[in-house]
Design a protein around this motif. Structure first.
Motif, PDB file in Angstrom:
ATOM      1  N   GLY A   5       0.782  -1.231   0.000  1.00  0.00           N
ATOM      2  CA  GLY A   5       0.000   0.000   0.000  1.00  0.00           C
ATOM      3  C   GLY A   5       0.812   1.279   0.000  1.00  0.00           C
ATOM      4  O   GLY A   5       2.028   1.279  -0.203  1.00  0.00           O
ATOM      5  N   LYS A   6       0.111   2.352   0.219  1.00  0.00           N
ATOM      6  CA  LYS A   6       0.675   3.695   0.190  1.00  0.00           C
ATOM      7  C   LYS A   6       1.861   3.851   1.145  1.00  0.00           C
ATOM      8  O   LYS A   6       2.803   4.574   0.851  1.00  0.00           O
ATOM      9  CB  LYS A   6      -0.425   4.699   0.549  1.00  0.00           C
ATOM     10  N   TYR A   7       1.809   3.186   2.272  1.00  0.00           N
ATOM     11  CA  TYR A   7       2.848   3.312   3.297  1.00  0.00           C
ATOM     12  C   TYR A   7       3.755   2.087   3.368  1.00  0.00           C
ATOM     13  O   TYR A   7       4.352   1.807   4.405  1.00  0.00           O
ATOM     14  CB  TYR A   7       2.216   3.619   4.656  1.00  0.00           C
ATOM     15  N   SER A  19      -4.765   8.638  10.234  1.00  0.00           N
ATOM     16  CA  SER A  19      -5.733   8.677   9.132  1.00  0.00           C
ATOM     17  C   SER A  19      -5.735   7.366   8.340  1.00  0.00           C
ATOM     18  O   SER A  19      -6.788   6.875   7.923  1.00  0.00           O
ATOM     19  CB  SER A  19      -5.462   9.863   8.210  1.00  0.00           C
ATOM     20  N   TYR A  20      -4.561   6.782   8.138  1.00  0.00           N
ATOM     21  CA  TYR A  20      -4.458   5.511   7.428  1.00  0.00           C
ATOM     22  C   TYR A  20      -5.071   4.392   8.266  1.00  0.00           C
ATOM     23  O   TYR A  20      -5.798   3.534   7.755  1.00  0.00           O
ATOM     24  CB  TYR A  20      -2.993   5.227   7.133  1.00  0.00           C
ATOM     25  N   LEU A  21      -4.802   4.402   9.559  1.00  0.00           N
ATOM     26  CA  LEU A  21      -5.365   3.401  10.458  1.00  0.00           C
ATOM     27  C   LEU A  21      -6.880   3.553  10.575  1.00  0.00           C
ATOM     28  O   LEU A  21      -7.602   2.559  10.681  1.00  0.00           O
ATOM     29  CB  LEU A  21      -4.695   3.497  11.824  1.00  0.00           C
ATOM     30  N   GLU A  22      -7.373   4.784  10.531  1.00  0.00           N
ATOM     31  CA  GLU A  22      -8.824   5.019  10.555  1.00  0.00           C
ATOM     32  C   GLU A  22      -9.477   4.424   9.313  1.00  0.00           C
ATOM     33  O   GLU A  22     -10.578   3.872   9.394  1.00  0.00           O
ATOM     34  CB  GLU A  22      -9.119   6.521  10.630  1.00  0.00           C
ATOM     35  N   TRP A  23      -8.806   4.538   8.183  1.00  0.00           N
ATOM     36  CA  TRP A  23      -9.332   3.950   6.957  1.00  0.00           C
ATOM     37  C   TRP A  23      -9.460   2.446   7.120  1.00  0.00           C
ATOM     38  O   TRP A  23     -10.486   1.855   6.765  1.00  0.00           O
ATOM     39  CB  TRP A  23      -8.426   4.297   5.768  1.00  0.00           C
ATOM     40  N   PHE A  24      -8.416   1.801   7.649  1.00  0.00           N
ATOM     41  CA  PHE A  24      -8.477   0.356   7.888  1.00  0.00           C
ATOM     42  C   PHE A  24      -9.594   0.016   8.861  1.00  0.00           C
ATOM     43  O   PHE A  24     -10.315  -0.962   8.668  1.00  0.00           O
ATOM     44  CB  PHE A  24      -7.148  -0.169   8.462  1.00  0.00           C
ATOM     45  N   LEU A  52       2.776   4.602  11.252  1.00  0.00           N
ATOM     46  CA  LEU A  52       1.661   4.853  10.329  1.00  0.00           C
ATOM     47  C   LEU A  52       0.784   5.982  10.862  1.00  0.00           C
ATOM     48  O   LEU A  52       0.531   6.060  12.069  1.00  0.00           O
ATOM     49  CB  LEU A  52       0.823   3.586  10.157  1.00  0.00           C
ATOM     50  N   THR A  74       6.945   1.517   5.744  1.00  0.00           N
ATOM     51  CA  THR A  74       6.855   2.329   6.956  1.00  0.00           C
ATOM     52  C   THR A  74       6.634   1.412   8.154  1.00  0.00           C
ATOM     53  O   THR A  74       5.836   0.475   8.080  1.00  0.00           O
ATOM     54  CB  THR A  74       5.682   3.320   6.850  1.00  0.00           C
TER      55      THR A  74
END
Length: 73
Positions: free
Chosen positions: A19-21, A32-37, A29, A24
């Motif tokens: 993915g995007k990260y 915001s990325y973790l909220e998406w998950f 992380l 990392t």
């Protein structure tokens, strides 16, 4: 049931595999990325469990736990 301290060590040593990260550290992380998950669903495996753990740590203001472990490892 006792928490497994090895999970926190894995979180500060494991890199996001896709993915995007990609590349990392999980502990780095963005929320915001973790909220998406969290919204879409964490993977149903050990990576998903670690991502969910990082999410809970960060939203509860406990980032220092990961920062201190990261310095040690």
């Amino acid at each position: 049931m006792q928490p497994d301290p090895e999970i926190l060590i894995k979180i500060v040593k494991t890199k996001m595999p896709f993915g995007k990260y990609k590349g990392t550290l999980l502990c780095d992380l963005p929320v915001s990325y973790l909220e998406w998950f969290q919204k879409e669903g964490f993977p149903d495996n050990s990576l998903g469990m670690m991502l969910a753990t990082v999410f809970e740590i960060k939203i509860n203001g406990l980032q220092d736990i990961l920062n201190n472990l990261k310095k040690m490892y």
